[in-house]
Scaffold this motif. Structure first.
Motif, PDB file in Angstrom:
ATOM      1  N   ALA A  67     -15.156 -61.548 -83.185  1.00  8.16           N
ATOM      2  CA  ALA A  67     -16.351 -60.519 -83.044  1.00  8.16           C
ATOM      3  C   ALA A  67     -15.413 -59.975 -85.288  1.00  8.16           C
ATOM      4  CB  ALA A  67     -16.017 -60.145 -82.281  1.00  8.16           C
ATOM      5  N   LYS A  68     -16.597 -60.283 -85.880  1.00  5.02           N
ATOM      6  CA  LYS A  68     -16.511 -59.231 -87.098  1.00  5.02           C
ATOM      7  C   LYS A  68     -16.955 -57.865 -86.743  1.00  5.02           C
ATOM      8  CE  LYS A  68     -19.052 -62.492 -89.221  1.00  5.02           C
ATOM      9  NZ  LYS A  68     -19.312 -63.244 -90.560  1.00  5.02           N
ATOM     10  N   LEU A  69     -15.733 -57.019 -87.292  1.00  2.00           N
ATOM     11  CA  LEU A  69     -15.458 -55.922 -86.694  1.00  2.00           C
ATOM     12  C   LEU A  69     -16.360 -54.569 -88.421  1.00  2.00           C
ATOM     13  CD1 LEU A  69     -13.090 -54.383 -84.804  1.00  2.00           C
ATOM     14  CD2 LEU A  69     -15.388 -55.859 -84.588  1.00  2.00           C
ATOM     15  N   ALA A  70     -16.612 -53.579 -88.470  1.00  2.00           N
ATOM     16  CA  ALA A  70     -17.017 -52.731 -88.988  1.00  2.00           C
ATOM     17  C   ALA A  70     -16.170 -51.646 -89.076  1.00  2.00           C
ATOM     18  CB  ALA A  70     -18.390 -52.296 -89.684  1.00  2.00           C
ATOM     19  N   VAL A  71     -14.935 -51.123 -89.734  1.00  2.15           N
ATOM     20  CA  VAL A  71     -14.722 -50.416 -88.374  1.00  2.15           C
ATOM     21  C   VAL A  71     -14.947 -48.639 -89.738  1.00  2.15           C
ATOM     22  CG1 VAL A  71     -11.658 -49.030 -88.813  1.00  2.15           C
ATOM     23  CG2 VAL A  71     -12.690 -51.402 -88.650  1.00  2.15           C
ATOM     24  N   VAL A  87     -11.681 -57.660 -89.852  1.00  2.00           N
ATOM     25  CA  VAL A  87     -12.642 -56.516 -90.323  1.00  2.00           C
ATOM     26  C   VAL A  87     -13.515 -56.930 -91.444  1.00  2.00           C
ATOM     27  CG1 VAL A  87     -12.668 -54.561 -90.956  1.00  2.00           C
ATOM     28  CG2 VAL A  87     -10.991 -55.316 -89.400  1.00  2.00           C
ATOM     29  N   VAL A  88     -14.168 -56.826 -91.660  1.00  2.00           N
ATOM     30  CA  VAL A  88     -15.335 -57.126 -93.067  1.00  2.00           C
ATOM     31  C   VAL A  88     -15.260 -56.389 -93.820  1.00  2.00           C
ATOM     32  CG1 VAL A  88     -16.934 -59.196 -91.927  1.00  2.00           C
ATOM     33  CG2 VAL A  88     -17.926 -57.014 -91.844  1.00  2.00           C
ATOM     34  N   THR A  89     -15.342 -55.137 -93.758  1.00  2.00           N
ATOM     35  CA  THR A  89     -15.136 -53.351 -94.350  1.00  2.00           C
ATOM     36  C   THR A  89     -14.631 -52.394 -93.319  1.00  2.00           C
ATOM     37  OG1 THR A  89     -17.490 -52.489 -95.460  1.00  2.00           O
ATOM     38  CG2 THR A  89     -17.630 -52.426 -93.519  1.00  2.00           C
ATOM     39  N   ARG A  90     -14.181 -51.945 -94.219  1.00  2.00           N
ATOM     40  CA  ARG A  90     -13.592 -50.822 -93.859  1.00  2.00           C
ATOM     41  C   ARG A  90     -14.218 -49.173 -94.863  1.00  2.00           C
ATOM     42  NH1 ARG A  90      -8.808 -50.130 -90.521  1.00  2.00           N
ATOM     43  NH2 ARG A  90      -8.122 -51.939 -89.788  1.00  2.00           N
ATOM     44  N   ALA A  91     -14.483 -48.596 -93.759  1.00  2.00           N
ATOM     45  CA  ALA A  91     -14.922 -46.942 -95.251  1.00  2.00           C
ATOM     46  C   ALA A  91     -14.661 -45.812 -93.839  1.00  2.00           C
ATOM     47  CB  ALA A  91     -16.732 -47.383 -94.937  1.00  2.00           C
ATOM     48  N   GLU A  92     -14.566 -44.901 -94.817  1.00  2.00           N
ATOM     49  CA  GLU A  92     -13.948 -43.255 -94.508  1.00  2.00           C
ATOM     50  C   GLU A  92     -15.596 -42.785 -94.375  1.00  2.00           C
ATOM     51  OE1 GLU A  92     -11.350 -40.953 -96.472  1.00  2.00           O
ATOM     52  OE2 GLU A  92     -10.024 -42.580 -96.515  1.00  2.00           O
ATOM     53  N   MET A  93     -15.381 -41.692 -92.897  1.00  2.00           N
ATOM     54  CA  MET A  93     -16.438 -41.270 -93.122  1.00  2.00           C
ATOM     55  C   MET A  93     -16.433 -40.117 -94.524  1.00  2.00           C
ATOM     56  SD  MET A  93     -18.456 -40.372 -89.864  1.00  2.00           S
ATOM     57  CE  MET A  93     -17.134 -41.000 -88.470  1.00  2.00           C
ATOM     58  N   PRO A  94     -18.232 -40.144 -94.560  1.00  2.00           N
ATOM     59  CA  PRO A  94     -18.059 -39.044 -95.830  1.00  2.00           C
ATOM     60  C   PRO A  94     -17.915 -37.580 -95.641  1.00  2.00           C
ATOM     61  CG  PRO A  94     -20.091 -40.693 -95.766  1.00  2.00           C
ATOM     62  CD  PRO A  94     -19.257 -40.877 -93.929  1.00  2.00           C
ATOM     63  N   GLY A  95     -17.369 -37.039 -96.426  1.00  2.00           N
ATOM     64  CA  GLY A  95     -17.518 -35.415 -95.984  1.00  2.00           C
ATOM     65  C   GLY A  95     -18.770 -34.440 -96.461  1.00  2.00           C
ATOM     66  N   ARG A 108     -25.204 -50.848 -95.838  1.00  2.00           N
ATOM     67  CA  ARG A 108     -25.409 -52.263 -96.316  1.00  2.00           C
ATOM     68  C   ARG A 108     -24.358 -53.511 -96.021  1.00  2.00           C
ATOM     69  NH1 ARG A 108     -25.650 -50.725-101.309  1.00  2.00           N
ATOM     70  NH2 ARG A 108     -23.472 -51.414-101.772  1.00  2.00           N
ATOM     71  N   ASP A 109     -22.558 -52.376 -96.276  1.00  2.00           N
ATOM     72  CA  ASP A 109     -21.520 -53.518 -96.133  1.00  2.00           C
ATOM     73  C   ASP A 109     -21.778 -53.912 -94.710  1.00  2.00           C
ATOM     74  OD1 ASP A 109     -20.773 -53.713 -98.388  1.00  2.00           O
ATOM     75  OD2 ASP A 109     -19.504 -51.349 -98.707  1.00  2.00           O
ATOM     76  N   ALA A 110     -22.174 -52.792 -93.677  1.00  2.00           N
ATOM     77  CA  ALA A 110     -21.851 -52.673 -92.043  1.00  2.00           C
ATOM     78  C   ALA A 110     -22.846 -54.173 -92.000  1.00  2.00           C
ATOM     79  CB  ALA A 110     -22.362 -51.569 -91.558  1.00  2.00           C
ATOM     80  N   SER A 111     -23.651 -53.884 -92.412  1.00  2.00           N
ATOM     81  CA  SER A 111     -24.626 -55.224 -91.677  1.00  2.00           C
ATOM     82  C   SER A 111     -23.901 -56.611 -92.236  1.00  2.00           C
ATOM     83  CB  SER A 111     -25.613 -55.037 -92.462  1.00  2.00           C
ATOM     84  OG  SER A 111     -25.652 -55.793 -94.113  1.00  2.00           O
ATOM     85  N   GLN A 112     -23.007 -56.548 -92.360  1.00  2.00           N
ATOM     86  CA  GLN A 112     -22.426 -58.105 -92.209  1.00  2.00           C
ATOM     87  C   GLN A 112     -21.437 -58.292 -91.656  1.00  2.00           C
ATOM     88  OE1 GLN A 112     -19.636 -57.999 -96.346  1.00  2.00           O
ATOM     89  NE2 GLN A 112     -20.970 -56.878 -97.031  1.00  2.00           N
ATOM     90  N   ALA A 113     -21.439 -57.263 -90.230  1.00  2.00           N
ATOM     91  CA  ALA A 113     -20.816 -57.675 -89.079  1.00  2.00           C
ATOM     92  C   ALA A 113     -21.052 -58.116 -88.191  1.00  2.00           C
ATOM     93  CB  ALA A 113     -19.760 -56.181 -89.237  1.00  2.00           C
ATOM     94  N   ASP A 114     -20.469 -58.267 -86.772  1.00  2.00           N
ATOM     95  CA  ASP A 114     -20.863 -58.528 -85.787  1.00  2.00           C
ATOM     96  C   ASP A 114     -21.337 -57.830 -84.928  1.00  2.00           C
ATOM     97  OD1 ASP A 114     -21.109 -61.335 -86.184  1.00  2.00           O
ATOM     98  OD2 ASP A 114     -19.369 -61.461 -85.482  1.00  2.00           O
ATOM     99  N   VAL A 115     -19.975 -56.460 -85.223  1.00  2.00           N
ATOM    100  CA  VAL A 115     -20.151 -55.182 -84.234  1.00  2.00           C
ATOM    101  C   VAL A 115     -19.295 -53.990 -84.881  1.00  2.00           C
ATOM    102  CG1 VAL A 115     -18.278 -53.889 -81.848  1.00  2.00           C
ATOM    103  CG2 VAL A 115     -19.520 -56.347 -81.989  1.00  2.00           C
ATOM    104  N   ILE A 116     -19.745 -52.814 -84.751  1.00  2.00           N
ATOM    105  CA  ILE A 116     -19.300 -51.343 -85.704  1.00  2.00           C
ATOM    106  C   ILE A 116     -18.663 -50.729 -85.141  1.00  2.00           C
ATOM    107  CG2 ILE A 116     -20.024 -49.640 -86.688  1.00  2.00           C
ATOM    108  CD1 ILE A 116     -23.195 -50.831 -87.557  1.00  2.00           C
ATOM    109  N   LEU A 117     -17.252 -50.480 -85.201  1.00  2.00           N
ATOM    110  CA  LEU A 117     -16.323 -49.445 -84.843  1.00  2.00           C
ATOM    111  C   LEU A 117     -16.104 -48.332 -85.762  1.00  2.00           C
ATOM    112  CD1 LEU A 117     -14.390 -49.149 -82.085  1.00  2.00           C
ATOM    113  CD2 LEU A 117     -13.092 -50.461 -83.771  1.00  2.00           C
ATOM    114  N   LEU A 118     -17.119 -47.319 -84.754  1.00  2.00           N
ATOM    115  CA  LEU A 118     -17.343 -46.292 -85.236  1.00  2.00           C
ATOM    116  C   LEU A 118     -15.981 -44.967 -84.642  1.00  2.00           C
ATOM    117  CD1 LEU A 118     -18.871 -44.543 -87.818  1.00  2.00           C
ATOM    118  CD2 LEU A 118     -20.473 -43.641 -85.855  1.00  2.00           C
ATOM    119  N   PHE A 119     -14.890 -44.627 -85.930  1.00  2.00           N
ATOM    120  CA  PHE A 119     -14.257 -43.792 -84.910  1.00  2.00           C
ATOM    121  C   PHE A 119     -14.509 -42.364 -85.462  1.00  2.00           C
ATOM    122  CE2 PHE A 119     -11.595 -47.900 -85.515  1.00  2.00           C
ATOM    123  CZ  PHE A 119     -10.918 -46.976 -84.196  1.00  2.00           C
TER     124      PHE A 119
END
Length: 277
Positions: A67-71, A87-95, A108-119
């Motif tokens: 599974a390709k993840l957006a983290v 992991v197809v993309t990583r991004a920090e939480m916007p402040g 947009r970047d998260a749309s390339q993933a199979d599953v979004i992993l949101l911390f």
């Protein structure tokens, strides 16, 4: 409570005290067992694994290893680079200072993933720890991608359960560090099953819920005597989203052959599901 008859019967209190004293007498002569010499690292690893609480799972977990993840979010400790999943993309939480400028590119970047992993990271709010408005807004924006999402909430205090409506799965992570990161990977890929339980109840629309309880108290509609917390909810037949002691796993168990002999209760437990328990 004594006047309206809702106080606990003193005889019940005496009986409970007698049982405690009797138990103390039964174990007084026993010798202390030596401490286990289990490797400290292995013990910390097992403790981390058993502390994750699975609050929700709509069949998404465990994930396929491919599974390709957006983290997204503060994942550098719980989900460091080089993890077993692609992991197809990583991004920090916007402040707060960033406003909503970073959100479109994250979506947009998260749309390339199979599953979004949101911390998620709990923050101190006016009524206690809560998710910031920016974190909740990002979760709503990512929902438009139409990819299954997993929420990982860092800390032992769960947020308002309403946010989990956006997610196919939700995990409460005990802390961060090496062993928690290893445990999370094994939980996501199914090498282990969640077994943690909530140490406090988790409410949906918590502010309105507690306002209702306060109004019941002021109006005299509360008639459960000394019971508080989960004992109050059970007695008053209030339903909370995720009650004290709640926690899911990846499989099902069947209990049978229950027997009681003196102080000993025995029964047979069988894993009837498809996953390890």
């Amino acid at each position: 409570a004594i006047e309206d008859g809702t106080a606990v019967d003193p005889a019940l209190i005496d009986a409970a005290a007698d049982r405690t004293i009797a138990f103390a007498h039964r174990v007084a002569g026993r010798k202390a067992e030596p401490l286990r010499t289990e490797n400290a690292g292995a013990l910390a690893r097992r403790a981390a694994e058993e502390s994750f609480v699975l609050l929700k799972n709509e069949g998404l977990l465990p994930l396929a290893q491919t599974a390709k993840l957006a983290v997204i979010g503060e994942a550098y400790e719980l989900f460091p680079a080089g993890n077993a999943f692609p992991v197809v993309t990583r991004a920090e939480m916007p402040g707060r200072d960033a406003g909503g400028e970073a959100v479109p590119s994250i979506v947009r970047d998260a749309s390339q993933a199979d599953v979004i992993l949101l911390f998620f990271q709990m923050e101190e709010g006016k009524n206690g720890p809560a998710l910031s408005a920016e974190q909740v807004a990002l979760a709503h924006a990512l929902k438009s991608v139409k990819r299954p999402m997993i929420a990982v909430v860092k800390g032992s205090v769960p947020p308002d359960a309403g946010v989990f409506r956006l997610f196919s799965a939700a995990l409460l992570a005990p802390s961060s560090g090496k062993y928690c990161a290893e445990a999370l990977t094994d939980l996501l890929n199914g090498n282990s099953s969640p077994s943690g339980r909530l140490t406090r109840s988790c409410y949906e629309n918590a502010d309105a819920f507690f306002q209702m309880l306060e109004e019941d108290k002021r109006s005299g509609r509360t008639k459960v005597g000394p019971f508080v917390g989960y004992r109050y909810y059970d007695t008053a037949r209030f339903k909370v989203k995720y009650p004290f002691g709640y926690g899911l796993t990846y499989t099902r168990f069947c209990y049978s052959s229950l027997s009681l002999e003196g102080d000993t209760v025995s029964f047979t437990v069988k894993n009837t599901g498809k996953n390890r328990g």
